[in-house]
Motif scaffolding. Structure first.
Motif, PDB file in Angstrom:
ATOM      1  N   ASP A  25       0.836  -1.119   0.163  1.00 35.63           N
ATOM      2  CA  ASP A  25      -0.041   0.095   0.035  1.00 35.63           C
ATOM      3  C   ASP A  25       0.810   1.179   0.062  1.00 35.63           C
ATOM      4  OD1 ASP A  25       0.997  -0.179   2.558  1.00 35.63           O
ATOM      5  OD2 ASP A  25      -0.913   0.092   3.561  1.00 35.63           O
ATOM      6  N   ARG A  26       2.184   1.186  -0.065  1.00 28.93           N
ATOM      7  CA  ARG A  26       3.170   2.271   0.069  1.00 28.93           C
ATOM      8  C   ARG A  26       3.895   2.177  -0.984  1.00 28.93           C
ATOM      9  NH1 ARG A  26       3.202   5.356   4.798  1.00 28.93           N
ATOM     10  NH2 ARG A  26       2.063   4.245   6.681  1.00 28.93           N
ATOM     11  N   HIS A  27       3.665   1.481  -2.273  1.00 25.25           N
ATOM     12  CA  HIS A  27       4.361   1.178  -3.375  1.00 25.25           C
ATOM     13  C   HIS A  27       4.494   2.343  -4.256  1.00 25.25           C
ATOM     14  CE1 HIS A  27       6.289  -1.999  -6.039  1.00 25.25           C
ATOM     15  NE2 HIS A  27       5.901  -1.090  -6.802  1.00 25.25           N
ATOM     16  N   ARG A  28       5.501   2.996  -4.742  1.00 30.40           N
ATOM     17  CA  ARG A  28       5.490   4.071  -5.681  1.00 30.40           C
ATOM     18  C   ARG A  28       6.192   3.598  -6.934  1.00 30.40           C
ATOM     19  NH1 ARG A  28       4.515   9.174  -3.701  1.00 30.40           N
ATOM     20  NH2 ARG A  28       4.299   9.651  -6.093  1.00 30.40           N
ATOM     21  N   HIS A  29       6.215   4.278  -7.776  1.00 23.60           N
ATOM     22  CA  HIS A  29       7.103   4.229  -9.099  1.00 23.60           C
ATOM     23  C   HIS A  29       7.658   5.328  -9.696  1.00 23.60           C
ATOM     24  CE1 HIS A  29       4.652   0.334 -10.094  1.00 23.60           C
ATOM     25  NE2 HIS A  29       5.889  -0.016  -9.843  1.00 23.60           N
ATOM     26  N   LEU A  30       9.188   5.320 -10.068  1.00 25.39           N
ATOM     27  CA  LEU A  30       9.463   6.395 -10.670  1.00 25.39           C
ATOM     28  C   LEU A  30       9.786   6.034 -12.238  1.00 25.39           C
ATOM     29  CD1 LEU A  30      12.614   6.736  -8.146  1.00 25.39           C
ATOM     30  CD2 LEU A  30      10.420   7.839  -8.093  1.00 25.39           C
ATOM     31  N   VAL A  31       9.992   7.030 -13.180  1.00 21.60           N
ATOM     32  CA  VAL A  31      10.338   6.631 -14.446  1.00 21.60           C
ATOM     33  C   VAL A  31      11.936   7.046 -14.489  1.00 21.60           C
ATOM     34  CG1 VAL A  31       9.854   7.146 -16.889  1.00 21.60           C
ATOM     35  CG2 VAL A  31       7.930   7.061 -15.442  1.00 21.60           C
ATOM     36  N   GLU A  32      12.577   5.964 -14.996  1.00 19.86           N
ATOM     37  CA  GLU A  32      13.850   6.168 -15.495  1.00 19.86           C
ATOM     38  C   GLU A  32      13.676   6.790 -16.752  1.00 19.86           C
ATOM     39  OE1 GLU A  32      18.411   4.099 -15.262  1.00 19.86           O
ATOM     40  OE2 GLU A  32      16.580   2.930 -14.983  1.00 19.86           O
ATOM     41  N   THR A  33      13.860   8.033 -16.930  1.00 21.72           N
ATOM     42  CA  THR A  33      13.577   8.882 -18.439  1.00 21.72           C
ATOM     43  C   THR A  33      14.211   8.191 -19.544  1.00 21.72           C
ATOM     44  OG1 THR A  33      15.096  10.662 -17.811  1.00 21.72           O
ATOM     45  CG2 THR A  33      12.659  10.777 -17.186  1.00 21.72           C
ATOM     46  N   ARG A  51       9.932  16.768  -8.108  1.00 19.38           N
ATOM     47  CA  ARG A  51       9.798  17.891  -8.871  1.00 19.38           C
ATOM     48  C   ARG A  51      10.552  17.663 -10.088  1.00 19.38           C
ATOM     49  NH1 ARG A  51      10.720  22.604  -4.308  1.00 19.38           N
ATOM     50  NH2 ARG A  51       8.755  22.164  -3.029  1.00 19.38           N
ATOM     51  N   PRO A  52      10.180  18.261 -11.143  1.00 20.65           N
ATOM     52  CA  PRO A  52      10.916  18.229 -12.632  1.00 20.65           C
ATOM     53  C   PRO A  52      12.231  18.693 -12.414  1.00 20.65           C
ATOM     54  CG  PRO A  52       8.751  18.952 -12.928  1.00 20.65           C
ATOM     55  CD  PRO A  52       8.920  18.935 -11.529  1.00 20.65           C
ATOM     56  N   GLY A  53      13.197  17.981 -12.757  1.00 22.68           N
ATOM     57  CA  GLY A  53      14.944  18.669 -12.667  1.00 22.68           C
ATOM     58  C   GLY A  53      15.329  17.828 -11.630  1.00 22.68           C
ATOM     59  N   ALA A  54      14.795  17.290 -10.677  1.00 26.11           N
ATOM     60  CA  ALA A  54      15.615  16.626  -9.492  1.00 26.11           C
ATOM     61  C   ALA A  54      16.534  15.521 -10.040  1.00 26.11           C
ATOM     62  CB  ALA A  54      14.354  16.356  -8.479  1.00 26.11           C
ATOM     63  N   GLY A  55      17.515  15.589  -9.227  1.00 27.85           N
ATOM     64  CA  GLY A  55      18.319  14.386  -9.804  1.00 27.85           C
ATOM     65  C   GLY A  55      19.029  14.421 -11.096  1.00 27.85           C
ATOM     66  N   ALA A  56      18.946  15.792 -11.790  1.00 26.14           N
ATOM     67  CA  ALA A  56      19.505  15.874 -13.054  1.00 26.14           C
ATOM     68  C   ALA A  56      18.488  15.365 -14.090  1.00 26.14           C
ATOM     69  CB  ALA A  56      20.990  15.258 -13.302  1.00 26.14           C
ATOM     70  N   GLY A  57      17.052  15.105 -13.691  1.00 25.85           N
ATOM     71  CA  GLY A  57      16.243  14.457 -14.577  1.00 25.85           C
ATOM     72  C   GLY A  57      16.230  13.058 -15.099  1.00 25.85           C
ATOM     73  N   ARG A  58      17.276  12.107 -14.363  1.00 21.74           N
ATOM     74  CA  ARG A  58      17.184  11.135 -14.525  1.00 21.74           C
ATOM     75  C   ARG A  58      15.931  10.050 -14.062  1.00 21.74           C
ATOM     76  NH1 ARG A  58      21.693   6.344 -12.244  1.00 21.74           N
ATOM     77  NH2 ARG A  58      20.830   4.669 -13.500  1.00 21.74           N
ATOM     78  N   TYR A  59      15.538  10.574 -13.078  1.00 20.55           N
ATOM     79  CA  TYR A  59      14.445   9.761 -12.491  1.00 20.55           C
ATOM     80  C   TYR A  59      13.176  10.779 -12.428  1.00 20.55           C
ATOM     81  CZ  TYR A  59      17.192   5.954 -11.184  1.00 20.55           C
ATOM     82  OH  TYR A  59      18.260   4.882 -11.277  1.00 20.55           O
ATOM     83  N   ARG A  60      11.917  10.432 -12.499  1.00 20.84           N
ATOM     84  CA  ARG A  60      10.789  11.438 -12.363  1.00 20.84           C
ATOM     85  C   ARG A  60       9.877  10.562 -11.697  1.00 20.84           C
ATOM     86  NH1 ARG A  60       8.151  15.503 -15.964  1.00 20.84           N
ATOM     87  NH2 ARG A  60       7.133  15.872 -13.895  1.00 20.84           N
ATOM     88  N   THR A  61       8.938  10.989 -10.449  1.00 21.21           N
ATOM     89  CA  THR A  61       8.115  10.207  -9.511  1.00 21.21           C
ATOM     90  C   THR A  61       6.976  10.404 -10.483  1.00 21.21           C
ATOM     91  OG1 THR A  61       9.193  11.061  -7.653  1.00 21.21           O
ATOM     92  CG2 THR A  61       6.911  10.087  -7.438  1.00 21.21           C
ATOM     93  N   LEU A 132      -2.750  19.758 -19.847  1.00 20.30           N
ATOM     94  CA  LEU A 132      -2.201  19.322 -18.462  1.00 20.30           C
ATOM     95  C   LEU A 132      -1.171  18.076 -18.309  1.00 20.30           C
ATOM     96  CD1 LEU A 132      -5.708  19.419 -16.726  1.00 20.30           C
ATOM     97  CD2 LEU A 132      -3.821  21.041 -16.523  1.00 20.30           C
ATOM     98  N   LEU A 133      -0.927  17.486 -19.171  1.00 20.89           N
ATOM     99  CA  LEU A 133      -0.179  16.094 -19.289  1.00 20.89           C
ATOM    100  C   LEU A 133       1.422  16.464 -18.982  1.00 20.89           C
ATOM    101  CD1 LEU A 133      -0.394  12.959 -19.888  1.00 20.89           C
ATOM    102  CD2 LEU A 133       0.370  13.566 -22.329  1.00 20.89           C
ATOM    103  N   GLU A 134       1.856  15.669 -18.020  1.00 18.41           N
ATOM    104  CA  GLU A 134       3.084  15.833 -17.483  1.00 18.41           C
ATOM    105  C   GLU A 134       4.123  14.663 -18.237  1.00 18.41           C
ATOM    106  OE1 GLU A 134       4.872  17.522 -15.257  1.00 18.41           O
ATOM    107  OE2 GLU A 134       3.004  18.937 -14.735  1.00 18.41           O
ATOM    108  N   PRO A 135       5.210  15.380 -19.047  1.00 14.73           N
ATOM    109  CA  PRO A 135       5.975  14.475 -19.924  1.00 14.73           C
ATOM    110  C   PRO A 135       6.311  13.162 -18.788  1.00 14.73           C
ATOM    111  CG  PRO A 135       6.668  16.579 -20.110  1.00 14.73           C
ATOM    112  CD  PRO A 135       5.588  16.719 -18.948  1.00 14.73           C
TER     113      PRO A 135
END
Length: 207
Positions: A25-33, A51-61, A132-135
């Protein structure tokens, strides 16, 4: 031989960044862009890349919002213009390639469809959900049936969840009754979760 025949408890999910066990119930996903891959994450690691740009943009929640636009109707002509060979497809914007990616479920998994930018703009691009779509992390999920075409803005990970379910259940040419029942249940869940956008003010298009 006893240790090989003894039943084993399923291995718990772990965060692929820090190795912490993750409750279902606490499972989240990141996208390795760059790789367009989903990565399992615990909540603290997911917050690091929220937030966009965090971690040089490699991952996004991957966010957790579901939206619908009751005012944006798609008829049979619009669906035919997309040239999707099955009744379900999802579309997301790949930031690294700076283009839209169109995918649909098949017995082989997620299959990419060539989509002309002009067609995308004519059919979906002018809608408020597209604005509204987030890349990388959100998708427009469509289902076409004889009486209507549903369109939702959803987290991209549930689209791949649907692809995996269809691949597992698919039988014959049209998927079979079990796959069709699972598809109907999936879209009922999405419809229940999707918050409708408020009606646009007169003289205004996008929010």
């Amino acid at each position: 031989m006893r240790r090989f025949t003894r039943s084993r408890a399923p291995r718990p999910e772990v965060c692929e960044l820090c190795g912490t066990p993750v409750a279902e119930d606490r499972h989240r996903h990141l996208v390795e862009t760059e790789k367009r891959a989903l990565v399992c994450a615990c909540t603290p690691c997911a917050l690091l890349f929220d937030r966009p740009g965090a971690g040089a943009g490699r991952y996004r929640t991957v966010p957790d919002r579901y939206l619908a636009d009751p005012a944006h109707r798609l008829d049979d002509t619009a669906w035919e213009a997309l040239r999707i060979p099955v009744g379900v497809a999802f579309f997301f914007r790949n930031a690294a390639l700076d283009r839209l990616v169109a995918l649909y479920p098949s017995p082989a998994g997620a299959t990419e469809s060539e989509l002309d930018p002009d067609t995308w703009q004519a059919v979906l691009g002018a809608g408020r959900l597209a604005a509204l779509l987030e890349p990388d992390v959100e998708a427009l999920l469509l289902r076409h049936t004889p009486d209507r075409t549903e369109c939702y803005l959803v987290p991209v990970d549930i689209c791949y969840e649907l692809v995996g379910r269809m691949r597992l259940l698919w039988q014959g040419f049209d998927g079979g009754p079990e796959a069709r029942a699972a598809l109907t249940a999936f879209f009922r869940h999405v419809e229940r979760r999707a918050a409708p956008l408020p009606a646009a003010e007169p003289g205004r298009g996008r929010p």
